[in-house]
Structures are given as structure tokens and as C-alpha cells.
Design an enzyme around this catalytic site. Structure first.
Site, mmCIF file in Angstrom:
data_model
loop_
_atom_site.group_PDB
_atom_site.id
_atom_site.type_symbol
_atom_site.label_atom_id
_atom_site.label_comp_id
_atom_site.label_asym_id
_atom_site.label_seq_id
_atom_site.Cartn_x
_atom_site.Cartn_y
_atom_site.Cartn_z
ATOM 1 N N GLN A 1 -5.246 -0.374 -0.998
ATOM 2 C CA GLN A 1 -4.305 -1.336 -0.387
ATOM 3 C C GLN A 1 -3.388 -1.919 -1.469
ATOM 4 O OE1 GLN A 1 -7.922 -1.828 0.778
ATOM 5 N NE2 GLN A 1 -7.246 -0.118 2.003
ATOM 6 N N THR B 1 -5.276 -7.094 4.944
ATOM 7 C CA THR B 1 -6.605 -6.519 5.075
ATOM 8 C C THR B 1 -7.618 -7.601 4.705
ATOM 9 O OG1 THR B 1 -7.936 -4.559 4.601
ATOM 10 C CG2 THR B 1 -6.727 -5.510 2.727
ATOM 11 N N ILE C 1 10.753 7.651 -7.106
ATOM 12 C CA ILE C 1 12.175 7.382 -7.352
ATOM 13 C C ILE C 1 13.005 8.620 -6.993
ATOM 14 C CG2 ILE C 1 12.038 7.930 -9.852
ATOM 15 C CD1 ILE C 1 14.061 5.242 -9.775
ATOM 16 N N GLY D 1 -3.155 6.774 -5.589
ATOM 17 C CA GLY D 1 -4.081 7.915 -5.699
ATOM 18 C C GLY D 1 -3.607 8.897 -6.745
ATOM 19 N N LYS D 2 -2.339 9.233 -6.691
ATOM 20 C CA LYS D 2 -1.792 10.178 -7.670
ATOM 21 C C LYS D 2 -1.930 9.623 -9.087
ATOM 22 C CE LYS D 2 2.158 11.750 -9.945
ATOM 23 N NZ LYS D 2 3.466 12.318 -10.109
ATOM 24 N N ALA E 1 -1.513 8.383 5.823
ATOM 25 C CA ALA E 1 -2.518 9.428 5.603
ATOM 26 C C ALA E 1 -3.799 9.139 6.383
ATOM 27 C CB ALA E 1 -2.835 9.528 4.111
ATOM 28 N N GLY F 1 -5.832 5.567 2.257
ATOM 29 C CA GLY F 1 -5.521 6.996 2.345
ATOM 30 C C GLY F 1 -4.764 7.361 1.090
ATOM 31 N N THR G 1 -3.344 10.354 -1.311
ATOM 32 C CA THR G 1 -3.042 11.781 -1.387
ATOM 33 C C THR G 1 -2.839 12.190 -2.839
ATOM 34 O OG1 THR G 1 -2.011 11.688 0.776
ATOM 35 C CG2 THR G 1 -1.455 13.594 -0.583
ATOM 36 N N SER H 1 7.052 8.371 -11.941
ATOM 37 C CA SER H 1 6.582 9.528 -11.173
ATOM 38 C C SER H 1 7.770 10.073 -10.382
ATOM 39 C CB SER H 1 5.451 9.079 -10.254
ATOM 40 O OG SER H 1 5.117 10.088 -9.351
ATOM 41 N N GLY I 1 0.826 -1.207 0.000
ATOM 42 C CA GLY I 1 0.000 0.000 0.000
ATOM 43 C C GLY I 1 0.857 1.252 0.000
HETATM 44 P P1 GDP Z 1 -1.639 5.454 -2.094
HETATM 45 O O1 GDP Z 1 -2.266 4.970 -0.843
HETATM 46 O O2 GDP Z 1 -1.052 4.352 -2.911
HETATM 47 O O3 GDP Z 1 -2.539 6.341 -2.901
HETATM 48 O O4 GDP Z 1 -0.398 6.358 -1.657
HETATM 49 P P2 GDP Z 1 -0.436 7.516 -0.541
HETATM 50 O O5 GDP Z 1 -1.122 8.680 -1.120
HETATM 51 O O6 GDP Z 1 -0.926 6.964 0.751
HETATM 52 O O7 GDP Z 1 1.110 7.757 -0.332
HETATM 53 C C1 GDP Z 1 1.934 8.221 -1.366
HETATM 54 C C2 GDP Z 1 2.541 9.550 -0.917
HETATM 55 O O8 GDP Z 1 3.605 9.877 -1.777
HETATM 56 C C3 GDP Z 1 1.576 10.711 -1.009
HETATM 57 O O9 GDP Z 1 1.888 11.632 -0.004
HETATM 58 C C4 GDP Z 1 1.844 11.305 -2.388
HETATM 59 O O10 GDP Z 1 1.556 12.698 -2.464
HETATM 60 C C5 GDP Z 1 3.323 11.065 -2.513
HETATM 61 N N1 GDP Z 1 3.802 10.787 -3.873
HETATM 62 C C6 GDP Z 1 3.184 10.106 -4.872
HETATM 63 N N2 GDP Z 1 4.004 9.970 -5.934
HETATM 64 C C7 GDP Z 1 5.160 10.574 -5.598
HETATM 65 C C8 GDP Z 1 6.423 10.728 -6.266
HETATM 66 O O11 GDP Z 1 6.649 10.269 -7.384
HETATM 67 N N3 GDP Z 1 7.394 11.407 -5.584
HETATM 68 C C9 GDP Z 1 7.199 11.889 -4.325
HETATM 69 N N4 GDP Z 1 8.213 12.534 -3.747
HETATM 70 N N5 GDP Z 1 6.042 11.773 -3.686
HETATM 71 C C10 GDP Z 1 5.035 11.090 -4.302
HETATM 72 P P1 IMO Z 2 -3.808 2.499 0.750
HETATM 73 O O1 IMO Z 2 -4.994 2.341 -0.153
HETATM 74 C C1 IMO Z 2 -1.168 0.798 3.778
HETATM 75 C C2 IMO Z 2 -2.941 -2.131 6.531
HETATM 76 C C3 IMO Z 2 -3.072 -1.730 7.978
HETATM 77 C C4 IMO Z 2 -2.904 -3.092 8.652
HETATM 78 C C5 IMO Z 2 -3.637 -4.031 7.693
HETATM 79 C C6 IMO Z 2 -5.068 -4.344 8.097
HETATM 80 O O2 IMO Z 2 -3.636 3.865 1.292
HETATM 81 O O3 IMO Z 2 -2.583 1.932 0.121
HETATM 82 P P2 IMO Z 2 -7.328 -2.940 8.029
HETATM 83 O O4 IMO Z 2 -7.701 -1.646 8.686
HETATM 84 O O5 IMO Z 2 -7.447 -2.923 6.549
HETATM 85 O O6 IMO Z 2 -8.047 -4.114 8.629
HETATM 86 O O7 IMO Z 2 -5.766 -3.135 8.395
HETATM 87 O O8 IMO Z 2 -3.642 -3.377 6.433
HETATM 88 N N1 IMO Z 2 -3.574 -1.206 5.561
HETATM 89 C C7 IMO Z 2 -2.878 -0.366 4.774
HETATM 90 N N2 IMO Z 2 -1.555 -0.099 4.706
HETATM 91 N N3 IMO Z 2 -2.026 1.401 2.920
HETATM 92 C C8 IMO Z 2 -3.340 1.135 2.952
HETATM 93 O O9 IMO Z 2 -4.199 1.607 2.036
HETATM 94 C C9 IMO Z 2 -3.836 0.235 3.935
HETATM 95 N N4 IMO Z 2 -5.064 -0.221 4.263
HETATM 96 C C10 IMO Z 2 -4.882 -1.109 5.244
HETATM 97 O O10 IMO Z 2 -2.070 -0.827 8.351
HETATM 98 O O11 IMO Z 2 -1.555 -3.465 8.648
HETATM 99 MG MG MG Z 3 -2.226 5.333 1.187
#
Ligand code: GDP
Ligand code: IMO
Ligand code: MG
Length: 426
Positions: free
Chosen positions: A222, A237, A330, A17-18, A297, A40, A42, A411, A12
Site C-alpha cells: 500500500q 487501508t 516516467i 514490487g519491481k 493486479a 498486488g 508485479t 525506473s 499504492g
Molecule cells: P506496486 O503495488 O507498488 O508493487 O505496483 P504494481 O505492481 O501494482 O503496479 C505497478 C505496475 O507498473 C506493474 O504492472 C509494473 O510491472 C509496472 N511498472 C513498474 N515500474 C515501471 C516503469 O518504470 N515503467 C513502466 N512502464 N511500468 C512499470
Molecule cells: P499495493 O501494495 C492500491 C486500497 C483499496 C481501497 C482501500 C482499502 O499493490 O500498492 P483494503 O482492502 O485494504 O481494506 O482496501 O485501500 N488498496 C490499495 N490500492 N494498491 C494497494 O496495494 C492497495 N491495497 C489496498 O483499493 O481503496
Molecule cells: Mg499494486
């Protein structure tokens, strides 16, 4: 494109999201098919940060439909809160649809998740958003679905029969306070009129869109290593975040899925408990956490950080059938003298290149690393792969070669515009 899926390939937080936000520019419809507000995501647009938990990250493009599919467990209070935030920012939320088959994540699911986590000897480290208990009720066949909100008398009866059992569990097993049924009903009474217009049958709508050649984008939350069947069970999860999850979670046949985009972060992170072979519990791990802003997040927890694990990414390719890789973050690795990439697990004297099912074995695994020289130049403004430092290109090419999937996009920063397009994602 007519049907693309975006999935996480690690634990995860790869930046799905991006990437969904970027790909959604050409989409007529964006669909979430599993998970809930444990996610979560962002997304940064013109320097403004949006954090989404339940809404598909494609929501920021107001033209297309935005669907919460049947495979999602959806907390309606969180959904409305997220919609309010978007409206405050001047955005439309008229394009959001919730499937009538989607399960309602109830307040008692969150409470149960908290109590179970506090009492557990082997904690999972869940987000405490009620995800596991809601899916458990779904598969035990006493969950409540969104269409049941239409007849409020019926809904009240369903809550009553469920809460009777839940309160026994809370008081008699966990020695905790029971939940107040009247309050739960009153809270739903307050929000019901805002939820009802969003509830629609979605499966035929999604299939019709694909059949008509419209562009439909499925957004995974996830990631593969958190998959209920193929992840590091029990530290996972409760859903299927792979491309297979689209089939059951959105009601789309496998033959209708055209493109599967695996988002790979250039290093590894994990939130919560469970084995993590390439984890760096030292100043290098802290360096990556600081440079990558690796804090959850959803829960704010610091993410555990480590080197890129290609055994994991290959496992994700096998399960998802990736057609493209999008490599993220990267830029975070800029400045390191050397980079390690895991290409095997040494377990009890044997080298494996697959992820074992038994977590005790994974916990004993020692990573086999290939070492790469690092680079020092800032790469966040680069727009063509050939302009990247040679060391960076070598790192990317190795990933492509080892996994056997083209790295179609790179990215290099968190904003919507920080991308290097290498090959068209069809
Ligand atoms: P997701 O759960 O897979 O959507 O990822 P998250 O949003 O939880 O976490 C990725 C984080 O890295 C976020 O804060 C993004 O704004 C940031 N992010 C995404 N792509 C890049 C990238 O290429 N470079 C950097 N420095 N940040 C990034
Ligand atoms: P995104 O979409 C990272 C992890 C939790 C825990 C396990 C089980 O942002 O990538 P849960 O609440 O689903 O029963 O928790 O899964 N987990 C994540 N870790 N990114 C996520 O989502 C996650 N969603 C759940 O931290 O280890
Ligand atoms: Mg996330």
C-alpha cells in the site's frame, strides 16, 4: 546497507514490487511488515511476469530469507496458492517464513469484508480480502495468531468461539447466511501440515541479522495516503504502510532503520473511493491509464489516474523520513505535450501545501499546478540520466528540489533491468 525500507508515497501501485525485486539482489533477508493480500505487486524478470500478493517481492531471489512479519494479516490459503505458483515455475519456496505472531486472516474475515462493503452507504471500495475485519479482531484482542495452529484442538476452540459471534453478525445484522464451522476446520486440517514448518519466531532473527550487519530489506505494501492514521481516512487501508510500520510490524527499533526509499510514480493513481485532487476524469486520464496499463493486479479494477501531486509526496516524506526517491513509470508520460505537477491545494480561497485531515476539505481542494513541457523520445532503453531528454530531466530535478530528497534511481520500464542508477542507495 544493513536495513532498508521501501515504501509507497502515494495511493499504492507505484511499482514497489519491481523496486524491491531490484534492491533484494543484495539483501540477505526481505520482510513484509504490514497489509495482506490486498497488495498486488508485479515483477517482470526476463520477460516473465510474476504477480505477488502476500509474499515479499524479494522472494524471486531464492538465496535470502523471506519473512512474513507479525504486522501482516496473512490468509494461509492465499499464501499456499502463491507458493504453488512459484513452485510450478521451478522456483524454491523453502526460504519463506511466517512469524508465529502474525495474525491468521480467516475465511470469515473475507465474508465480513464483502458484507460490510455491500451494506455500507459510504463505500471504501476495499479489495474485499478481509483486511479491515482481521485487523479489527486483532486490536479487539480476539484474533488468532499463527502459533495457535500448533495445537489443533486449541485452534478449533478459538475458531468456535470467534465464529459463534461472527455468525450472529452475519445472520442478525446482515441477514446473510452463516458460515459452516466444520468446513472451515476441515479446510485448515488439510493445509496445516504445510503451514506448520514455516512458522517461526522472527523478531529476534530479524534483529540479529541487523546487528550482524546483514542486509535486511523491509517491503511496504500500500502507501502513505492509505495509512490508517495519516491517509485520506476513512478511505484508507487498516495498517501503517509508512517506515514507522516497520517498528511495530517487524519488531525493529526506529534507530535501527538506516535507509528509507520512497517509491514515487511519475503521475498519480488511486483504486477505490476517496478524494483525489489531481484526478483527470477525461481523455487525458484515459490516455495515462492506457499507456501505464493502470488496472489493479488484485481486483482488476481500472485505476483512477491524474497528475503528479507533490503535496502528497511531501506529506509522505514528512511521515517516512525518506532518504532516497525511486521515480517510476516516467516512460509512461512520453508523448504528452505538457505535464502538470501539483504544488498546492486551493481551499476556500487559501493555498495550502499540506494535506488537510478533513476529507471534505480535500474534496473541495483545487490543484495549483506548475506546467512542464513534455518530450517525445522513447526513454525505455536509456541507462544514464544525462541521456534523457532535457524536458524529462527538468521534470525529475523539480521533484527532487520540491520534496528535498534525491532521486537516486529512475525506473523507465517494467522489467528488472529498465533502470537508471543515479546515486547509490546505501
Ligand atoms: P506496486 O503495488 O507498488 O508493487 O505496483 P504494481 O505492481 O501494482 O503496479 C505497478 C505496475 O507498473 C506493474 O504492472 C509494473 O510491472 C509496472 N511498472 C513498474 N515500474 C515501471 C516503469 O518504470 N515503467 C513502466 N512502464 N511500468 C512499470
Ligand atoms: P499495493 O501494495 C492500491 C486500497 C483499496 C481501497 C482501500 C482499502 O499493490 O500498492 P483494503 O482492502 O485494504 O481494506 O482496501 O485501500 N488498496 C490499495 N490500492 N494498491 C494497494 O496495494 C492497495 N491495497 C489496498 O483499493 O481503496
Ligand atoms: Mg499494486
Amino acid at each position: 546497507m544493513s536495513s532498508q525500507v521501501v515504501v509507497g508515497t502515494q495511493w499504492g501501485d507505484e511499482g514497489k514490487g519491481k523496486i524491491v525485486d531490484v534492491l533484494a539482489e543484495n539483501a540477505d533477508m526481505v520482510v513484509r511488515f504490514q497489509g495482506g493480500d490486498n497488495a498486488g505487486h508485479t515483477v517482470i524478470v526476463d520477460g516473465k511476469k510474476h504477480v505477488l500478493h502476500l509474499l515479499p517481492s524479494g522472494v524471486l531471489h531464492e538465496e535470502g530469507a523471506c519473512i512474513i512479519g507479525p504486522g501482516v494479516v496473512c490468509n494461509p490459503f492465499v499464501l499456499l496458492e502463491e507458493m504453488e505458483k512459484l513452485k510450478e515455475g521451478g522456483m524454491s519456496t523453502d526460504h519463506i517464513i511466517v512469524s508465529d505472531r502474525t495474525h491468521i486472516l480467516m475465511p470469515y474475515h473475507c465474508y465480513q469484508d464483502q458484507l460490510e462493503e455491500s451494506a455500507a452507504v459510504n463505500k471504501i471500495g476495499t479489495t474485499k480480502k478481509g483486511i479491515g475485519p482481521c485487523y479489527a479482531d486483532k486490536y479487539a484482542r480476539h484474533g488468532i495468531r499463527y502459533h495457535e495452529l500448533k495445537d489443533f484442538e486449541h485452534f478449533k476452540e478459538r475458531v468456535h468461539e470467534n465464529l459463534k459471534l461472527k455468525n450472529k453478525l452475519f445472520t442478525e445484522v446482515y441477514n446473510a447466511e452463516p458460515m459452516d464451522e466444520e468446513k472451515i476446520i476441515a479446510d485448515f486440517e488439510q493445509i496445516r501440515s504445510r503451514i506448520l514448518p514455516m512458522i517461526k519466531e522472527t523478531t529476534s532473527v530479524i534483529n540479529k541479522a541487523i546487528d550482524e550487519g546483514k542486509n535486511v530489506l523491509f517491503e511496504g505494501a500500500q502507501a502513505c495516503m492509505l495509512d490508517i492514521n495519516y491517509g485520506t481516512y476513512p478511505y484508507v487501508t487498516s495498517s501503517s504502510p509508512t517506515s514507522a510500520g516497520v517498528t511495530e510490524g517487524a519488531g525493529v527499533a526506529p534507530s535501527k532503520i538506516q535507509t528509507v526509499v520512497g517509491v514515487v510514480k511519475a503521475y498519480s493513481t488511486r483504486v477505490g473511493e476517496g478524494p483525489f485532487v489531481t484526478e483527470l476524469e477525461n481523455e487525458k486520464g484515459e490516455w495515462i491509464r492506457d499507456h501505464g496499463f493502470e488496472f489493479g493486479a488484485t481486483t482488476g479494477r481500472p485505476r483512477r489516474c491524474g497528475w503528479l501531486d507533490l503535496v502528497v509526496v511531501k506529506h509522505a516524506h514528512m511521515l517516512n523520513g525518506l532518504t532516497d526517491i525511486v521515480l517510476t513509470k516516467i516512460d509512461v508520460l512520453t508523448g504528452l505535450d505538457e505535464l502538470n505537477v501539483c504544488i498546492g491545494y486551493e481551499i476556500d480561497g487559501q493555498i495550502l501545501d499540506i494535506v488537510p485531515s478533513d476529507q471534505e476539505e480535500v474534496a473541495r481542494a483545487k490543484p495549483v499546478y506548475k506546467v512542464f513541457p513534455g518530450w517525445k523520445e522513447d526513454i525505455t532503453k536509456i541507462e544514464r540520466k544525462e541521456d534523457l531528454p532535457k524536458e524529462c530531466i527538468d521534470y525529475i530535478d523539480f521533484i527532487e528540489e520540491y520534496v528535498g530528497v534525491p532521486v537516486s534511481m529512475i525506473s523507465v520500464g517494467p522489467d528488472r533491468v529498465n533502470n537508471i542508477y543515479v546515486k547509490e542507495i546505501k
